[in-house]
Design a protein around this motif. Structure first.
Motif, PDB file in Angstrom:
ATOM      1  N   SER A 379      55.183  86.619 -37.339  1.00  0.00           N
ATOM      2  CA  SER A 379      55.725  87.972 -37.201  1.00  0.00           C
ATOM      3  C   SER A 379      54.847  88.902 -38.021  1.00  0.00           C
ATOM      4  O   SER A 379      53.907  88.464 -38.688  1.00  0.00           O
ATOM      5  N   ALA A 380      55.169  90.195 -37.984  1.00  0.00           N
ATOM      6  CA  ALA A 380      54.422  91.153 -38.793  1.00  0.00           C
ATOM      7  C   ALA A 380      54.580  90.824 -40.281  1.00  0.00           C
ATOM      8  O   ALA A 380      53.637  90.960 -41.074  1.00  0.00           O
ATOM      9  N   ALA A 381      55.782  90.373 -40.648  1.00  0.00           N
ATOM     10  CA  ALA A 381      56.032  90.056 -42.057  1.00  0.00           C
ATOM     11  C   ALA A 381      55.220  88.850 -42.507  1.00  0.00           C
ATOM     12  O   ALA A 381      54.628  88.850 -43.592  1.00  0.00           O
ATOM     13  N   THR A 382      55.167  87.788 -41.685  1.00  0.00           N
ATOM     14  CA  THR A 382      54.394  86.612 -42.083  1.00  0.00           C
ATOM     15  C   THR A 382      52.895  86.892 -42.031  1.00  0.00           C
ATOM     16  O   THR A 382      52.127  86.310 -42.800  1.00  0.00           O
ATOM     17  N   ALA A 383      52.474  87.800 -41.129  1.00  0.00           N
ATOM     18  CA  ALA A 383      51.062  88.207 -41.113  1.00  0.00           C
ATOM     19  C   ALA A 383      50.710  88.931 -42.404  1.00  0.00           C
ATOM     20  O   ALA A 383      49.631  88.722 -42.978  1.00  0.00           O
ATOM     21  N   ALA A 384      51.629  89.787 -42.880  1.00  0.00           N
ATOM     22  CA  ALA A 384      51.415  90.480 -44.156  1.00  0.00           C
ATOM     23  C   ALA A 384      51.361  89.477 -45.300  1.00  0.00           C
ATOM     24  O   ALA A 384      50.553  89.609 -46.227  1.00  0.00           O
ATOM     25  N   LEU A 385      52.209  88.457 -45.233  1.00  0.00           N
ATOM     26  CA  LEU A 385      52.202  87.408 -46.262  1.00  0.00           C
ATOM     27  C   LEU A 385      50.864  86.681 -46.266  1.00  0.00           C
ATOM     28  O   LEU A 385      50.295  86.403 -47.335  1.00  0.00           O
ATOM     29  N   ASP A 386      50.340  86.388 -45.077  1.00  0.00           N
ATOM     30  CA  ASP A 386      49.056  85.707 -44.968  1.00  0.00           C
ATOM     31  C   ASP A 386      47.937  86.549 -45.580  1.00  0.00           C
ATOM     32  O   ASP A 386      47.061  86.034 -46.284  1.00  0.00           O
ATOM     33  N   VAL A 387      47.962  87.848 -45.325  1.00  0.00           N
ATOM     34  CA  VAL A 387      46.949  88.755 -45.875  1.00  0.00           C
ATOM     35  C   VAL A 387      47.053  88.810 -47.399  1.00  0.00           C
ATOM     36  O   VAL A 387      46.043  88.776 -48.110  1.00  0.00           O
ATOM     37  N   MET A 388      48.275  88.866 -47.907  1.00  0.00           N
ATOM     38  CA  MET A 388      48.467  88.934 -49.361  1.00  0.00           C
ATOM     39  C   MET A 388      47.936  87.679 -50.053  1.00  0.00           C
ATOM     40  O   MET A 388      47.411  87.741 -51.157  1.00  0.00           O
ATOM     41  N   LEU A 389      48.047  86.538 -49.373  1.00  0.00           N
ATOM     42  CA  LEU A 389      47.545  85.303 -49.962  1.00  0.00           C
ATOM     43  C   LEU A 389      46.029  85.254 -49.968  1.00  0.00           C
ATOM     44  O   LEU A 389      45.431  84.427 -50.682  1.00  0.00           O
ATOM     45  N   LEU A 390      45.378  86.121 -49.180  1.00  0.00           N
ATOM     46  CA  LEU A 390      43.918  86.195 -49.198  1.00  0.00           C
ATOM     47  C   LEU A 390      43.396  86.998 -50.383  1.00  0.00           C
ATOM     48  O   LEU A 390      42.232  86.848 -50.771  1.00  0.00           O
ATOM     49  N   VAL A 391      44.240  87.846 -50.944  1.00  0.00           N
ATOM     50  CA  VAL A 391      43.812  88.747 -52.021  1.00  0.00           C
ATOM     51  C   VAL A 391      43.199  87.991 -53.204  1.00  0.00           C
ATOM     52  O   VAL A 391      42.155  88.393 -53.728  1.00  0.00           O
ATOM     53  N   PRO A 392      43.815  86.873 -53.666  1.00  0.00           N
ATOM     54  CA  PRO A 392      43.212  86.169 -54.810  1.00  0.00           C
ATOM     55  C   PRO A 392      41.789  85.681 -54.565  1.00  0.00           C
ATOM     56  O   PRO A 392      41.058  85.427 -55.520  1.00  0.00           O
ATOM     57  N   TYR A 393      41.390  85.543 -53.275  1.00  0.00           N
ATOM     58  CA  TYR A 393      40.022  85.122 -52.993  1.00  0.00           C
ATOM     59  C   TYR A 393      39.002  86.131 -53.508  1.00  0.00           C
ATOM     60  O   TYR A 393      37.864  85.763 -53.823  1.00  0.00           O
ATOM     61  N   VAL A 394      39.366  87.397 -53.544  1.00  0.00           N
ATOM     62  CA  VAL A 394      38.421  88.425 -53.978  1.00  0.00           C
ATOM     63  C   VAL A 394      38.732  88.931 -55.384  1.00  0.00           C
ATOM     64  O   VAL A 394      38.201  89.948 -55.799  1.00  0.00           O
ATOM     65  N   LEU A 395      39.593  88.220 -56.094  1.00  0.00           N
ATOM     66  CA  LEU A 395      39.945  88.632 -57.455  1.00  0.00           C
ATOM     67  C   LEU A 395      39.467  87.590 -58.458  1.00  0.00           C
ATOM     68  O   LEU A 395      40.045  86.507 -58.555  1.00  0.00           O
ATOM     69  N   PRO A 396      38.403  87.860 -59.194  1.00  0.00           N
ATOM     70  CA  PRO A 396      37.979  86.937 -60.256  1.00  0.00           C
ATOM     71  C   PRO A 396      39.074  86.748 -61.302  1.00  0.00           C
ATOM     72  O   PRO A 396      39.966  87.596 -61.457  1.00  0.00           O
ATOM     73  N   GLY A 397      39.001  85.623 -62.004  1.00  0.00           N
ATOM     74  CA  GLY A 397      40.036  85.324 -62.998  1.00  0.00           C
ATOM     75  C   GLY A 397      40.160  86.380 -64.066  1.00  0.00           C
ATOM     76  O   GLY A 397      41.271  86.677 -64.536  1.00  0.00           O
ATOM     77  N   THR A 398      39.041  86.969 -64.474  1.00  0.00           N
ATOM     78  CA  THR A 398      39.084  88.032 -65.482  1.00  0.00           C
ATOM     79  C   THR A 398      39.936  89.195 -64.999  1.00  0.00           C
ATOM     80  O   THR A 398      40.720  89.770 -65.768  1.00  0.00           O
ATOM     81  N   VAL A 399      39.793  89.551 -63.729  1.00  0.00           N
ATOM     82  CA  VAL A 399      40.564  90.667 -63.157  1.00  0.00           C
ATOM     83  C   VAL A 399      42.044  90.323 -63.134  1.00  0.00           C
ATOM     84  O   VAL A 399      42.890  91.154 -63.504  1.00  0.00           O
ATOM     85  N   ILE A 400      42.373  89.107 -62.712  1.00  0.00           N
ATOM     86  CA  ILE A 400      43.780  88.681 -62.680  1.00  0.00           C
ATOM     87  C   ILE A 400      44.387  88.760 -64.076  1.00  0.00           C
ATOM     88  O   ILE A 400      45.508  89.262 -64.273  1.00  0.00           O
ATOM     89  N   GLY A 401      43.651  88.266 -65.067  1.00  0.00           N
ATOM     90  CA  GLY A 401      44.167  88.285 -66.433  1.00  0.00           C
ATOM     91  C   GLY A 401      44.419  89.689 -66.938  1.00  0.00           C
ATOM     92  O   GLY A 401      45.492  89.988 -67.479  1.00  0.00           O
ATOM     93  N   ILE A 402      43.446  90.566 -66.771  1.00  0.00           N
ATOM     94  CA  ILE A 402      43.602  91.950 -67.231  1.00  0.00           C
ATOM     95  C   ILE A 402      44.721  92.644 -66.466  1.00  0.00           C
ATOM     96  O   ILE A 402      45.514  93.402 -67.048  1.00  0.00           O
TER      97      ILE A 402
END
Length: 551
Positions: A379-402
């Motif tokens: 659904s649109a909601a699960t598609a949004a969930l899938d996209v949100m799970l891709l976000v950590p791929y482009v977030l280095p650990g330093t960024v997540i920590g800060i």
């Protein structure tokens, strides 16, 4: 009444989707959004572009940006130049000791790169074993410190990503395509360039992307041997540490620079692989023999690469048993370093396994449920969930920590300085492995099995846990072991989020190297590597020999 009817229509899977979206919004989107907003906030609270202007105009920050780009790019090119030939030789030709070579390649990837960095300091540092041996015969070696050392560590540590992706792709090629080219008179390099390479290019680019983003996110290696050679993760960390209690706007701007670079790299990889090819894979390539001369050269190349790549871990294990006097290793062996560890930092070992275990339990349960709604309840909601799970791929650990510290250091939700914020960081960064692995198995699993259970009177939720979950167990386990291995080795975000009571082994290793306590660092590194190897061994036992696993 209408509202009541609406809520009655909600199934268990609707609630899974809604709760997942809400949790990710709170622990991922909100912190990253806060970090982005902070980067535009002046110290007096007003809107400003000053942080970005400073980032792009001040030579110090521009150097950090350009240094990160060229070091990571050169490292990725070298890793690709090593990984692709290794994959081709090991998948297409019979070479002596091939299983051993493959195992050593995986082992070289297991420990975090900063452990390899420490090992190269032991070997090629100013008082290194090889350095002193060469000086004794009048040869001065190039320094391991600075950009050359960083590129060396990154290239040797991350080439297995390229090897693994490329090897899997080469094994899935239908050999009839290459045979057709051969029948048309196209052979050798021309056939590889025009037929084989386009077929495996998506896999090569995916492995190169993993190598690039892992290098970009790494904090420990440049911090240990950079010696003033600034990269963006170090600059962001320094700005954050300098501005604790104040305005972390500059740290936010530098963090956004890391995010933009990662996003551009991901876009370029998708653009390069915009053309796709479909194959039946019914006739995989044959494994053939090479002429004796070429076989010797190919075998020598493979063994040379893996021996150099695995050398840091061998150095770590041997060094852990050597006695030390300050930063100097003595020619005496014993268990002194291990005894000292459990006297000085016993909490680091316990915290590593305690926090990682809690995180992996959350990842397995949540990852399986998320994978199911993404693949089976689209659904649109699960598609949004899938996209949100891709976000950590482009977030280095330093960024997540800060980002987490920026968002959760004040009411209504204060998590800074707690174990909870570390667990959140681990789950955010590593759950994608479990979700993607489970999703790939669910996609290939026939839904009729679950439907048959429902038709026999078993409820949908019970059918999922009794029928579907056991069938995708190996897929979940495959992702879970990758999540576990990377979690116990995590430094980039932990170095920002930990406090005295939650120090982990990677942080303790980093601290011991910084303090020149190389023996203790070696013992901690050996324990960490052993835990990683045992994890993979247990995984192989649970998943079975046919699981296609790493070792």
């Amino acid at each position: 009444m209408a509202g009541a009817r609406f809520w009655r229509k909600w199934t268990f899977w609707h609630w899974v989707t809604a709760v997942s979206l809400l949790v990710l919004a709170v622990v991922l989107v909100y912190p990253v959004g806060q970090l982005l907003i902070k980067s535009f906030v002046a110290k007096d609270g007003g809107f400003t572009l000053k942080n970005y202007v400073t980032f792009l105009s001040k030579r110090y920050y521009r150097l950090a940006l350009t240094n990160s780009l060229w070091v990571c790019t050169v490292s990725t090119i070298i890793a690709t130049a090593i990984g692709v030939p290794m994959a081709f030789l090991l998948t297409r030709y019979r070479l002596p000791g091939k299983p051993l070579i493959r195992t050593l390649i995986i082992l070289s990837l297991l420990s975090p790169p900063f452990i390899g960095t420490y090992s190269w300091i032991v070997l090629l540092g100013r008082a290194g074993i090889i350095t002193r041996a060469m000086e004794a015969i009048g040869i001065t070696l190039p320094t391991i410190y600075g950009p050359r050392g960083i590129i060396l560590v990154f290239s040797l540590h991350f080439f297995p990503y390229v090897y693994l992706f490329t090897s899997a792709a080469l094994q899935s090629i239908d050999r009839s395509l290459e045979e057709a080219a051969a029948n048309l008179g196209v052979n050798g390099w021309t056939r590889f360039r025009t037929v084989t390479l386009p077929l495996v290019l998506p896999a090569i680019s995916a492995g190169a992307l993993m190598a690039f983003m892992s290098a970009l996110a790494d904090f420990g290696t440049p911090q240990l041997i950079g010696e003033g050679f600034q990269l963006l993760p170090i600059a962001a960390y320094s700005e954050y540490m300098n501005e604790i209690g104040g305005n972390p706007g500059m740290a936010g701007a530098l963090s956004m620079g890391l995010v933009v670079i990662s996003a551009v790299a991901l876009f370029l990889q998708r653009w390069v692989t915009r053309r796709s090819f479909s194959m039946s894979s019914l006739r995989p390539p044959e494994v053939v023999d090479l002429p004796l001369g070429r076989k010797i050269l190919a075998t020598a190349f493979c063994y040379l690469v893996v021996l150099v790549a695995i050398l840091p871990q061998v150095v770590v294990v041997v060094s852990s048993f050597r006695k030390t006097k300050g930063p100097i290793f003595l020619n005496e062996f014993g268990l002194d370093n291990y005894i000292t560890i459990f006297d000085r930092v016993p909490g680091a070992v316990a915290n590593t396994f305690r926090l990682s275990t809690v995180a992996i339990v959350i990842m397995v349960i949540a990852g399986l449920l998320m994978a199911y709604v993404i693949t089976r309840r689209r659904s649109a909601a699960t598609a949004a969930l899938d996209v949100m799970l891709l976000v950590p791929y482009v977030l280095p650990g330093t960024v997540i920590g800060i980002a987490l510290v920026t968002a959760f250091n004040r009411p209504p939700l204060v998590l800074t300085g707690t174990a909870t914020i570390l667990i959140l960081s681990y789950v955010i960064r590593k759950i994608s492995y479990t979700v993607r692995s489970a999703s790939s198995v669910l996609t290939s699993l026939d839904p009729s099995l679950e439907e048959a259970s429902i038709n026999l009177g078993v409820g949908p939720v019970a059918s999922f846990f009794r029928v579907t979950a056991p069938l995708v167990f190996k897929g979940v386990l495959a992702g879970a072991v990758l999540s576990w291995v990377t979690t116990i080795n995590e430094l980039s975000s932990t170095i920002i989020l930990y406090h005295a009571g939650t120090i982990t082994m990677p942080v303790a290793i980093y601290s011991q190297v910084i303090s020149d306590n190389f023996g203790l660092a070696a013992a901690l590194s050996t324990i960490l590597t052993l835990a990683t190897v045992v994890s993979l061994w247990l995984f192989n036992k649970l998943a079975g020999k046919d699981s296609g696993l790493l070792m």
